[in-house]
Design a protein around this motif. Structure first.
Motif, PDB file in Angstrom:
ATOM      1  N   ARG A 110       1.792  -1.097 -10.834  1.00 16.17           N
ATOM      2  CA  ARG A 110       0.808  -1.785 -11.513  1.00 16.17           C
ATOM      3  C   ARG A 110       0.609  -3.183 -10.893  1.00 16.17           C
ATOM      4  O   ARG A 110      -0.469  -3.729 -10.804  1.00 16.17           O
ATOM      5  N   ALA A 111       1.689  -3.858 -10.778  1.00 11.54           N
ATOM      6  CA  ALA A 111       1.588  -5.269  -9.923  1.00 11.54           C
ATOM      7  C   ALA A 111       0.951  -5.245  -8.967  1.00 11.54           C
ATOM      8  O   ALA A 111       0.115  -6.052  -8.498  1.00 11.54           O
ATOM      9  N   LEU A 112       1.373  -4.326  -7.987  1.00 12.00           N
ATOM     10  CA  LEU A 112       0.927  -3.861  -6.579  1.00 12.00           C
ATOM     11  C   LEU A 112      -0.659  -3.517  -6.578  1.00 12.00           C
ATOM     12  O   LEU A 112      -1.606  -4.161  -6.065  1.00 12.00           O
ATOM     13  N   ARG A 113      -1.077  -2.672  -7.644  1.00  8.43           N
ATOM     14  CA  ARG A 113      -2.492  -2.476  -7.733  1.00  8.43           C
ATOM     15  C   ARG A 113      -3.118  -3.403  -8.413  1.00  8.43           C
ATOM     16  O   ARG A 113      -4.384  -3.523  -7.999  1.00  8.43           O
ATOM     17  N   LEU A 114      -2.709  -4.375  -9.054  1.00  2.73           N
ATOM     18  CA  LEU A 114      -3.486  -5.445  -9.499  1.00  2.73           C
ATOM     19  C   LEU A 114      -3.623  -6.491  -8.214  1.00  2.73           C
ATOM     20  O   LEU A 114      -4.285  -7.484  -8.580  1.00  2.73           O
ATOM     21  N   GLY A 115      -2.933  -6.235  -7.191  1.00  4.36           N
ATOM     22  CA  GLY A 115      -3.132  -7.448  -5.930  1.00  4.36           C
ATOM     23  C   GLY A 115      -1.966  -8.141  -5.824  1.00  4.36           C
ATOM     24  O   GLY A 115      -1.933  -9.055  -5.026  1.00  4.36           O
ATOM     25  N   PHE A 116      -0.977  -8.040  -6.830  1.00  2.35           N
ATOM     26  CA  PHE A 116       0.166  -9.231  -6.385  1.00  2.35           C
ATOM     27  C   PHE A 116       1.056  -8.766  -5.295  1.00  2.35           C
ATOM     28  O   PHE A 116       1.083  -7.656  -5.135  1.00  2.35           O
ATOM     29  N   THR A 117       1.281  -9.779  -4.475  1.00  5.17           N
ATOM     30  CA  THR A 117       2.533  -9.652  -3.466  1.00  5.17           C
ATOM     31  C   THR A 117       3.621 -10.417  -3.582  1.00  5.17           C
ATOM     32  O   THR A 117       4.690 -10.214  -2.816  1.00  5.17           O
ATOM     33  N   SER A 176       0.916  -1.187   0.049  1.00  4.88           N
ATOM     34  CA  SER A 176      -0.118  -0.058  -0.080  1.00  4.88           C
ATOM     35  C   SER A 176       0.809   1.172   0.199  1.00  4.88           C
ATOM     36  O   SER A 176       0.475   2.119  -0.883  1.00  4.88           O
ATOM     37  N   PHE A 177       1.712   1.290   0.837  1.00  5.40           N
ATOM     38  CA  PHE A 177       2.850   2.204   0.848  1.00  5.40           C
ATOM     39  C   PHE A 177       3.547   2.543  -0.831  1.00  5.40           C
ATOM     40  O   PHE A 177       3.592   3.774  -1.171  1.00  5.40           O
ATOM     41  N   LEU A 178       3.983   1.370  -1.040  1.00  6.38           N
ATOM     42  CA  LEU A 178       4.413   1.604  -2.301  1.00  6.38           C
ATOM     43  C   LEU A 178       3.545   2.005  -3.746  1.00  6.38           C
ATOM     44  O   LEU A 178       3.817   3.056  -4.445  1.00  6.38           O
ATOM     45  N   ALA A 179       2.455   1.586  -3.628  1.00  8.11           N
ATOM     46  CA  ALA A 179       1.391   1.875  -4.653  1.00  8.11           C
ATOM     47  C   ALA A 179       1.005   3.483  -4.516  1.00  8.11           C
ATOM     48  O   ALA A 179       0.768   4.045  -5.591  1.00  8.11           O
ATOM     49  N   ARG A 180       1.083   3.941  -3.365  1.00  8.57           N
ATOM     50  CA  ARG A 180       0.880   5.503  -3.379  1.00  8.57           C
ATOM     51  C   ARG A 180       1.803   6.192  -3.267  1.00  8.57           C
ATOM     52  O   ARG A 180       1.719   7.337  -3.722  1.00  8.57           O
ATOM     53  N   THR A 181       3.322   5.783  -3.344  1.00 11.75           N
ATOM     54  CA  THR A 181       4.193   6.776  -3.297  1.00 11.75           C
ATOM     55  C   THR A 181       5.250   6.660  -4.464  1.00 11.75           C
ATOM     56  O   THR A 181       6.263   7.580  -4.747  1.00 11.75           O
ATOM     57  N   LEU A 182       5.354   5.638  -4.733  1.00 11.82           N
ATOM     58  CA  LEU A 182       6.683   5.204  -6.005  1.00 11.82           C
ATOM     59  C   LEU A 182       6.542   6.410  -7.192  1.00 11.82           C
ATOM     60  O   LEU A 182       7.791   6.625  -7.511  1.00 11.82           O
ATOM     61  N   SER A 183       5.476   6.663  -7.325  1.00 15.10           N
ATOM     62  CA  SER A 183       5.317   7.777  -8.564  1.00 15.10           C
ATOM     63  C   SER A 183       5.853   9.074  -8.249  1.00 15.10           C
ATOM     64  O   SER A 183       5.895   9.654  -9.208  1.00 15.10           O
TER      65      SER A 183
END
Length: 286
Positions: free
Chosen positions: A220-227, A155-162
């Motif tokens: 994108r992988a994280l937002r698709l739900g992959f862990t 969740s942290f990465l999906a929100r901040t990586l960009s």
């Protein structure tokens, strides 16, 4: 928005309805939309702007030559493989807010998807040749390194990586350092010091490895739900798997790797997460 008018007398006849249709799970709409976002756009290879429906395997396959998404578990009306146009229409709110049955059928020329009173006829491309995507996918049993990103870190990465340094560079590179722990480094314009994020809740297993990746594909992988991810080697595709899906993307050149350094600005994800404020909700239009 204004559109030019058309002469109905010159329009081609509407496609024929398929004689037989089979029901689809409501998750198909989300899967089709995810596939459409993975397919190529304005690609010189027309096949990459298509989606591959594998009838016998029950799969939706899409790629733009840099990323690949395979989704399984669907039942299609025929055992043949067909190529159909990629379209973002199935992400529209009008199709997702109502509890209506979804069916799929096929004629010689079209695949027909029905959702309530909506009918979508997708022309079958019989001339294009889809690439053999399996050839680039490392085997799950191949030697290499695996890493798991914990839900809080994801969740942290999906929100901040960009927003991390180097976001405006070509391919927006980041370095993944997998050494039992999971650390990610980035820097602006090749200047020092680099910034390093340690994902405190995540871990890796297997040989230590440094690799360079496009942050957009990891996001994108994280937002698709992959862990869970697999790295066979730094120059081979990165693979994310779950029960019904597989997402693959190509790494970047090792010339851009950022090694560990004593002067790096180090941030731990647990402390960074506590300091984050929620992002405002984002609307999406299709």
């Amino acid at each position: 928005r204004e559109y030019a008018g058309t002469d109905n007398e010159r329009s081609p006849p509407f496609p024929l309805e398929p004689k037989k249709s089979v029901p689809l799970d409501p998750s198909f709409l989300k899967a089709f939309d995810d596939a459409a976002q993975t397919a190529g756009r304005n690609n010189l290879r027309s096949a990459l702007t298509r989606l591959l429906l594998r009838g016998k395997a029950g799969e939706i396959v899409s790629t733009d030559a840099r990323q690949l998404l395979i989704q399984r578990g669907f039942r299609f009306p025929s055992k043949d493989d067909v190529l159909i146009p990629s379209t973002g229409v199935f992400g529209c709110r009008e199709l997702t807010v109502h509890e209506c049955p979804i069916t799929i059928g096929r004629t010689e020329t079209h695949v027909c998807i029905r959702r309530g009173s909506w009918r979508f006829f997708l022309a079958i491309d019989k001339d294009a040749r889809y690439p053999r995507v399996e050839q680039i996918i490392p085997s799950p049993s191949s030697q290499g390194t695996t890493f798991h990103i914990a839900p809080e870190d994801a969740s942290f990465l999906a929100r901040t990586l960009s927003r991390w340094p180097g976001r405006d560079e070509e391919n927006a590179p980041i370095t993944l350092d997998l050494n039992g722990q999971v650390a990610i480094r980035a820097r602006e314009g090749g200047r020092s010091p680099a910034t390093e994020w340690l994902l405190c809740r995540s871990k890796s297993t297997g040989p230590s490895v440094l690799l360079v990746a496009n942050r957009q594909f990891l996001t994108r992988a994280l937002r698709l739900g992959f862990t869970d991810f697999q790295v066979a080697s730094p120059d081979r595709p990165i693979v994310a798997r779950d029960r019904h899906r597989l997402y693959v993307w190509a790494p970047l050149s090792q010339e851009a790797v950022i090694p560990p350094s004593a002067d790096a600005i180090r941030i731990e994800s647990t402390k960074a997460t506590e300091a984050l404020t929620p992002d405002p909700p984002r609307s999406r239009s299709t």
